[in-house]
Enzyme design. Sequence first.
Site, short mmCIF file in Angstrom:
data_model
loop_
_atom_site.label_atom_id
_atom_site.label_comp_id
_atom_site.label_asym_id
_atom_site.label_seq_id
_atom_site.Cartn_x
_atom_site.Cartn_y
_atom_site.Cartn_z
N MET A 105 0.81 -1.21 0.00
CA MET A 105 0.00 0.00 0.00
C MET A 105 0.85 1.27 0.00
SD MET A 105 -3.21 0.77 -0.02
CE MET A 105 -4.58 0.16 0.98
N TYR B 212 -8.85 5.71 -4.80
CA TYR B 212 -8.28 4.39 -4.48
C TYR B 212 -6.94 4.44 -3.75
CZ TYR B 212 -6.13 3.98 -9.33
OH TYR B 212 -5.44 4.11 -10.50
N GLU B 213 -6.54 3.30 -3.23
CA GLU B 213 -5.37 3.19 -2.33
C GLU B 213 -5.50 4.10 -1.11
OE1 GLU B 213 -3.67 0.75 -2.79
OE2 GLU B 213 -3.85 0.30 -4.92
N GLY B 214 -6.71 4.18 -0.58
CA GLY B 214 -6.98 5.05 0.56
C GLY B 214 -7.46 6.40 0.06
#
Lengths: 426, 426
Positions: free
Chosen positions: B120, B268-270
């Site tokens: 991540m 996305y990705e947080g």
Amino acid sequence: DLGLLRTKAVPNGDGTYRISGQKIFISAGEHDMSDNIVHLVLARVEGAPEGVKGISLFIVPKFKVDAAGNPGERNTLSCGSLEEKMGIHGNSTCVMNYDEAEGTLLGELNGGLKAMFTMMNEARLGVGLQGLSVSEIAYQNAVSYAKDRLQGRSLSGAKAPDKKADPIIVHPDIRRSLMTMKAYNEAGRALALWTAIKSDVAHRSGDDKDRQAADDYTGLMTPVVKGVLTDKGFDHAVMAQQVFGGHGYIEEHGMSQFVRDARIAMIYEGANGIQALDLVGRKLAQNSGRAVQAFFKEVGEFCEENRTDEKMASFTKALKKGLSDLQAATMWLVQNAMAKPDNAGAASTDYMHLFGLVALGYMWAQMAKSAQAKLAEGANGAAPFYDTKLITARFFMERIMPETATRLARISSGADTLMALPAEAF
Amino acid sequence: DLGLLRTKAVPNGDGTYRISGQKIFISAGEHDMSDNIVHLVLARVEGAPEGVKGISLFIVPKFKVDAAGNPGERNTLSCGSLEEKMGIHGNSTCVMNYDEAEGTLLGELNGGLKAMFTMMNEARLGVGLQGLSVSEIAYQNAVSYAKDRLQGRSLSGAKAPDKKADPIIVHPDIRRSLMTMKAYNEAGRALALWTAIKSDVAHRSGDDKDRQAADDYTGLMTPVVKGVLTDKGFDHAVMAQQVFGGHGYIEEHGMSQFVRDARIAMIYEGANGIQALDLVGRKLAQNSGRAVQAFFKEVGEFCEENRTDEKMASFTKALKKGLSDLQAATMWLVQNAMAKPDNAGAASTDYMHLFGLVALGYMWAQMAKSAQAKLAEGANGAAPFYDTKLITARFFMERIMPETATRLARISSGADTLMALPAEAF
């Protein structure tokens, strides 16, 4: 650039004209949802002056109208193609071809631009409302989702301990988005209604002075309503979409459509950069600044009248700071844009938004005053409604109004850094 | 909310597991462009602790791999449906169903969250770069269009008198957009490279202190790179699209696609709200604020070292003002967020952008210093390049940095107006 318009109109000798040329981006230019389609077409009659002074406006129906007023023979105009767009898919956006189509002059010969602006000014207010509307529906969807969607726990301890997680409306950053939309929407609605009332007065009042003042106000506020409410309408559609996380990015929830549809309102009926130039380049200077001075006076007097009212102090103080930034920006323009017009262009978009902040802040200050008056009277059971108004007003003053300082700083930095580079350096 | 994850993993007794559950929003979850697809799947082994401490990471291939390492028997996983999205249509975003699919544990049992964050953290930097990249390509398209498209005349007199109108790059408001994108993009590129170098040092340096300092920096800057560069990437795609007017709204020119594609990077990705919370809630406080103090010290020392350099004065002054706002915001958080954590959440997004402004301003100050050193040496024929750098740096300091004051004002207004309303008042 309307001055470059090439569509031709040739007199038939019987009062009608033959119109030839191509138009693009024609909303609902072709469809079968009505018996006839009446096109308003700008064209240049042979021998007319160059530029915008030689443009006339024509009525060009899809079906020529017979003596009884019914659609008859097909006119020689056709849809060349439909645009594939980012949004507003309910609108057939057409390339229209006119091939000696029969048209009738509307208004005066070579008076087409002025005639079109009658429509355009109303359309700009309408598009501003479109921005406000999409902001409101996007907000309502975001609120509904934020109350429903469970994720994480409140930073101040579980709010729904019976559930495995709290609804995301407990999170301050989600509320930052919701409050921003709510505060803008309610002030935007007030501004739209306020402007609509002024427009009615401008058209209908029996008092010459009232009519003139209302007309001044409507002209001044039209680019602000159009530019600010559509820029914000798009921002808020994006903000509401963000509340949905990944679910906002898929088409299923409809948030993507709000974003895609809201985007056009910043572009059509005069892109927002044009609105900003209309405000800074035309509306400010008209009649020696009569309209803007009247607005400053009204807002300033409101602040002064409520200065000693303790309950209003925090609202009037923030509004007065915003007004002071706006007046400083206006003064800067007066001093710097005459000698160097690029300074006006460089300031225009920031000035329009600075103006919008003060206009919306003024709406909130008035709503706060009204809410406090109602609460003092007992509120007739509606105290929570007025309390909510006061909190939202406070949010706007504390969180949104400080932006006026940044706008002023940008404006007063002038055009130098914008214009210094040669085109090839980009 | 990963704590609520329900996907199950049951041991087969031979070191493999049977994975059952559903995952949504799986990028490239199913396609036929490679011989096999290796899914990394988070699941909960029976009897594992509740919440994120009971999550393990598994390798689950589409085709089980035979003894020779080749794709063999089909695993029991399948794509349930493809999402219809706003953009990134080159990505098959899948609902994936795992029906006792065979998987292998990756890393430690119940150590899945930590293992996933290895991926991540790198992905977040990558998505930040995605934001920067779309901003750059959108900018390049806008520049090309602005040089080509003829509309109106320069406010300071015709620039292309041989043509019927000037190219729109002569208009200050168009340049405001172009310069904004250019200034952000070049500083964003510098920040991305700077962070990449630090990441290399953190992984490869033989010096423990260097490694730690670089690791601190990378951890601190990861949410800033992700959150700020993707928010700005989207803003700039919209800004570049606006330069095209109506032509930006039709799909033909590709500007709509940049906007639609850029939008996902904020999610996305947080989502960027999560990045902001990561910065304010985790990264600031780690090791008693060691990382952020080191950053403040570095920027402060740069300002101090160049304070007496006349040519650098305007850059260091603006940077120092930004740093001072950021330090004030940080101090406000230290004093107000411990007792009332909602104050941290309420500040988070503005704090992340304030941090980004100072980090990007620091990049510009360094680039200005470097450009001046090169110009003093004679620039080896590249004087226009360095002059352009200096003008762009000045633009950033004069037009962009003033935003730090607004961010600080919002942050220090606290959580009160955000949290005051009951959910039903929205």
